[in-house]
Structure formats: structure tokens, C-alpha cells
Design a protein around this motif. Structure first.
Motif, PDB file in Angstrom:
ATOM      1  N   GLU A   1     -35.199  73.486  26.113  1.00  7.97           N
ATOM      2  CA  GLU A   1     -36.227  74.485  25.821  1.00  7.97           C
ATOM      3  C   GLU A   1     -35.949  75.809  26.518  1.00  7.97           C
ATOM      4  N   GLY A   2     -35.508  75.737  27.782  1.00  7.32           N
ATOM      5  CA  GLY A   2     -35.211  76.969  28.500  1.00  7.32           C
ATOM      6  C   GLY A   2     -34.096  77.762  27.846  1.00  7.32           C
ATOM      7  N   ALA A   3     -33.024  77.067  27.467  1.00 10.12           N
ATOM      8  CA  ALA A   3     -31.891  77.748  26.830  1.00 10.12           C
ATOM      9  C   ALA A   3     -32.294  78.347  25.488  1.00 10.12           C
ATOM     10  N   ILE A   4     -33.187  77.680  24.776  1.00 12.94           N
ATOM     11  CA  ILE A   4     -33.632  78.186  23.473  1.00 12.94           C
ATOM     12  C   ILE A   4     -34.511  79.423  23.654  1.00 12.94           C
TER      13      ILE A   4
ATOM     14  N   LEU B   1     -30.148  86.236  40.897  1.00  9.64           N
ATOM     15  CA  LEU B   1     -30.391  87.429  40.087  1.00  9.64           C
ATOM     16  C   LEU B   1     -29.788  87.174  38.710  1.00  9.64           C
ATOM     17  N   GLY B   2     -30.393  86.229  37.999  1.00  9.72           N
ATOM     18  CA  GLY B   2     -29.817  85.776  36.742  1.00  9.72           C
ATOM     19  C   GLY B   2     -30.673  86.076  35.540  1.00  9.72           C
ATOM     20  N   ARG B   3     -30.320  85.456  34.433  1.00  6.91           N
ATOM     21  CA  ARG B   3     -30.974  85.733  33.160  1.00  6.91           C
ATOM     22  C   ARG B   3     -32.438  85.312  33.158  1.00  6.91           C
ATOM     23  N   ALA B   4     -32.751  84.250  33.869  1.00  4.88           N
ATOM     24  CA  ALA B   4     -34.131  83.759  33.877  1.00  4.88           C
ATOM     25  C   ALA B   4     -35.019  84.534  34.841  1.00  4.88           C
TER      26      ALA B   4
ATOM     27  N   PHE C   1     -41.287  84.105  29.950  1.00  7.78           N
ATOM     28  CA  PHE C   1     -41.135  83.077  28.926  1.00  7.78           C
ATOM     29  C   PHE C   1     -41.969  81.870  29.345  1.00  7.78           C
ATOM     30  N   PRO C   2     -42.671  81.232  28.413  1.00  6.33           N
ATOM     31  CA  PRO C   2     -43.533  80.101  28.788  1.00  6.33           C
ATOM     32  C   PRO C   2     -42.816  79.018  29.582  1.00  6.33           C
ATOM     33  N   VAL C   3     -41.564  78.718  29.220  1.00  3.95           N
ATOM     34  CA  VAL C   3     -40.851  77.643  29.902  1.00  3.95           C
ATOM     35  C   VAL C   3     -40.628  77.965  31.377  1.00  3.95           C
ATOM     36  N   LEU C   4     -40.510  79.250  31.718  1.00  2.00           N
ATOM     37  CA  LEU C   4     -40.244  79.618  33.105  1.00  2.00           C
ATOM     38  C   LEU C   4     -41.483  79.501  33.981  1.00  2.00           C
TER      39      LEU C   4
ATOM     40  N   THR D   1     -45.586  84.801  37.761  1.00  2.00           N
ATOM     41  CA  THR D   1     -45.616  83.779  36.720  1.00  2.00           C
ATOM     42  C   THR D   1     -47.030  83.260  36.503  1.00  2.00           C
ATOM     43  N   ASP D   2     -47.254  82.737  35.303  1.00  2.00           N
ATOM     44  CA  ASP D   2     -48.460  81.960  35.046  1.00  2.00           C
ATOM     45  C   ASP D   2     -48.147  80.502  35.373  1.00  2.00           C
TER      46      ASP D   2
END
Length: 398
Positions: free
Chosen positions: A137-140, A226-229, A304-307, A329-330
Motif C-alpha cells: 500500500e505504501g509503495a502504491i 530525508l526520503g520520499r515518504a 498520504f493516508p498510509v503514512l 501526521t493524522d
């Protein structure tokens, strides 16, 4: 006592610059009498130094088998996927030959499920599948896995891992919910990341050079990838907003590295920002000193919701150090900070709201101190490593 075989691609000790969950847990399990083996690879923030393609280490009673497959957050998506696939396929040998009573596969990446499933199917070994991030899910959601066929294959493999596990360990309430949505019948245990109460303390001694460099400043610390997420560019936007407001006594200190660091430094230079320092990767022992110096810390992710389900090491380090957390974050982290009074939250990508939260705490040292006390208390009461390692160990007996 059990023979425990673990597949985990990011093993690191406190001499490195990454999370030490499996170093801390496995040494406790070994001390309790279990025979523990970890099969891992070489993450660029780890302290493992291989001498060949496969190097065996003995660390505090635990056998570490490290394959010299290099992994970095700076690598592109295809290179990372290739490294994940190599590790999973080469690990099959150990899954089918090493003596064990229980197999643990810690994901992400979810490809660690390959050796775990084969040990379960072909050797009838109980499988504990740990979900540190919701894959795929995270990758998507982050756009790293766009092909529809690949997404369907990945989701099918995810279900296969969950349904064939004796227990699925989730690192946050949101992850546990995500597992149950995919595999409603799965047995799920929620065992979050833990706080290193010995290394991260409010009274850690701070080197004089570090203290002198930031004398008279309110130090706002971001210590992490310090990445994409991670909402990394947001750090520069917050620094920009603080500079616009004339808050010259506030300095953001960034301890870490990753795919987006170069772009962040370039943007900060273009804007002439003097209130943000990029320190780079540091061993955990020095990261503890930066936490002791800091007045408050930042916990940031992209919206993003997954994060919102993440269980980041930076949060637990901050709580253990007794520092207020400013979070974007939520989900469960916001709920934890609201419930415990250990920090403040704001909406991601809102640099003005972040600056207001920081400045509110700058002007109220008593409130900062009270939040810090509550942070340490919640670390001790809910996230102590001894207790969480023991909870995980109980799964070996059921």
C-alpha cells in the motif's frame, strides 16, 4: 527455549545510524536463553562491515548472517526493488537449511515473506510476519508501484503472507487495521517500536562544542531519513517561514540523510537561509546528544493516508529524551500526543501552522518543560523495550 530464525534487511546496532529494534529485542531474547539468528543485508546506515559476500557476526549472543547486498534510501526505485528481490531469493537457502523452531520475517520490504513462507510450507515452521510498513500500500500511494498487474500481484502476495502466519505483528494501530482489512481472519498482535530509555535520556551529557555552536538558540531537531515518504522539503519551508517572521533565535537542526537531502540543501542555499543546519548521518550515540541539546523535535511525513500508520524511530527517541514533539501526521501519533500532552500537531504542508506551533513553545518554556516530562513518562509507561521485547517473546510460546 526456541531456536529463532529472523529475516530482516536493516539490522543495526547503536554504533550505526538506524533503528535498533532487532538489536535490542534479539539480545534480550538471547539473554533469556533463545538461540537467535538474524539473516540481513548491508544498509548504508548500519554499522556492519562485511569481509566477503557473506559474513557471520556474533553480537551479544546473537548470530548475524550478513549478505553484502548494499541498500540505501538514496537508490532509485528499480535498484531498491532488485536488492530486495536478491535478498529474498538468496535467503531461501537459510530458510530451508538453518536449524530453527520459529521463523520471523520482518517487512518492509514484503519480499522477506519469500523465505518465511518457504520455511513455513516446506519445513512446517511457525511463521511470525512483522509489518513495519504497510506494503504494498505504501509503495502504491507514493507512486513507486504504478503498474496495475504488479499491484495485483503484490496485494495477492501480501494476503498470502498474512494468511499463512501464526501471528502478524503490527507496529501501530493503523497497521493492525490495515492487516485486518486484507486478511480478516489473521491473528494480529500490536507491538510498536520502542523507546531506548538508557541511550536517550534528558540528562545525556552534551559536548561543549555542540552546545557552544547553538548557544542562545531554540533548537528544533529533525533526526531521521530525508526520503520520499518524509515531508523533507517541508523542513526548508518551515525554516523559510520562521525567517520571514524574524525568529532569528530559532534554529532547525537536521540529522540524517536520504534521497531528498541534496535538493533541500540546494533550496536552503538559494533562499539564503541561515537558520537550518544539515548535520548528516550520525551514530545513535551522537543522535542522543542532539536530542539532549534540542528544545523540541519534529516528526514529519507526507500527507498520504498510509503514512499516518507509521511507527517512526524518531518519535520514540524524542519521547525517551523527554522532548516535546511537533507532528504533522493524522492517525495514532496525533492521538498519542493529544492524549499524553507530549506534543502538538498540525496539518502537513502548512509551514505557517508549523511555525506557529514552534513559536508558541518558544515563548512558553514552562509548557515545553511540562510536555517534555510527559513525553518521558509515556515512553517509560508504554514503550519500554524490556516490556515490548517480552511481549514479542511470548509469541514464541503460543
Amino acid at each position: 527455549m526456541a531456536r529463532v530464525l529472523i529475516f530482516y534487511q536493516y539490522y543495526c546496532t547503536p554504533r550505526g545510524a538506524w533503528g535498533t529494534r532487532y538489536y535490542e529485542f534479539t539480545r534480550r531474547w538471547a539473554a533469556a536463553g533463545h538461540a537467535v539468528t538474524v539473516v540481513t543485508s548491508i544498509y548504508d546506515k548500519s554499522d556492519l562491515e562485511p569481509t566477503g559476500f557473506v559474513t557471520e557476526f556474533r553480537i551479544e549472543g546473537v548470530t548475524i548472517i550478513a549478505m553484502n547486498l548494499r541498500l540505501s534510501n538514496k537508490h532509485g526505485t528499480l535498484r531498491r526493488l532488485w536488492t530486495f528481490l536478491q535478498f529474498s531469493l538468496l535467503s531461501v537457502r537459510y530458510a530451508l537449511t538453518l536449524p530453527c523452531d520459529i521463523v520471523v520475517a520482518s517487512s518492509g520490504p514484503i519480499t522477506v515473506g519469500v523465505p518465511g513462507l518457504l520455511a513455513h510450507w516446506l519445513r512446517r515452521k511457525p511463521l511470525i510476519f512483522e509489518v513495519r510498513d504497510l506494503w504494498p500500500e505504501g509503495a502504491i500511494q507514493l507512486g513507486m508501484l504504478k503498474n496495475g498487474i504488479a499491484q495485483r500481484i503484490a496485494r495477492a502476495f501480501e494476503r498470502l503472507c498474512y494468511r499463512n502466519s501464526t501471528t502478524v505483528v503490527a507496529l501501530s494501530p493503523g497497521m493492525a487495521e490495515g492487516v485486518r482489512r486484507v486478511a480478516p481472519g489473521a491473528r494480529v498482535a500490536m507491538i510498536p517500536n520502542s523507546a531506548d530509555l538508557d541511550l536517550f535520556r534528558p540528562d545525556v551529557e552534551i559536548p561543549e562544542s555542540m552546545r557552544a555552536r547553538h548557544a542562545g538558540k531554540l533548537v528544533v531537531l529533525y533526526a531521521g531519513t530525508l526520503g520520499r515518504a518524509n515531508s523533507s522539503i517541508e523542513l526548508v519551508e518551515i525554516a523559510t517561514e520562521l525567517a520571514r517572521r524574524g525568529a532569528s533565535d530559532v534554529r532547525i537542526v537536521v540529522v540524517g540523510d536520504g534521497f531528498e537531502r541534496a535538493g533541500m540543501e540546494r533550496l536552503a542555499l538559494e533562499r539564503g537561509l541561515a537558520n537550518i543546519d544539515f548535520i548528516g548521518v550520525r551514530p545513535k550515540t551522537e543522535v542522543a546528544q542532539w536530542h539532549a541539546l534540542a528544545d523540541l523535535t519534529l516528526c514529519l511525513f507526507k500527507p498520504f493516508p498510509v503514512l499516518a500508520t507509521c511507527s517512526p524511530n524518531k518519535l520514540f527517541d524524542s519521547l525517551a529524551a523527554g522532548k516535546p514533539v511537533v507532528n504533522n501526521t493524522d492517525g495514532w501519533i496525533r492521538e498519542l500526543l493529544d492524549r499524553s500532552g507530549a506534543g502538538l500537531s498540525y496539518a502537513a504542508n502548512d509551514a505557517r501552522a508549523a511555525a506557529e506551533a514552534i513559536l508558541a513553545l518558544r515563548h512558553d518554556p514552562a509548557r515545553r518543560a511540562a510536555m517534555g516530562d510527559r513525553a518521558r513518562r509515556v515512553a517509560e509507561s508504554e514503550f519500554a523495550r524490556d516490556r515490548l521485547a517480552a511481549e514479542f517473546e511470548q509469541l514464541f510460546r503460543t
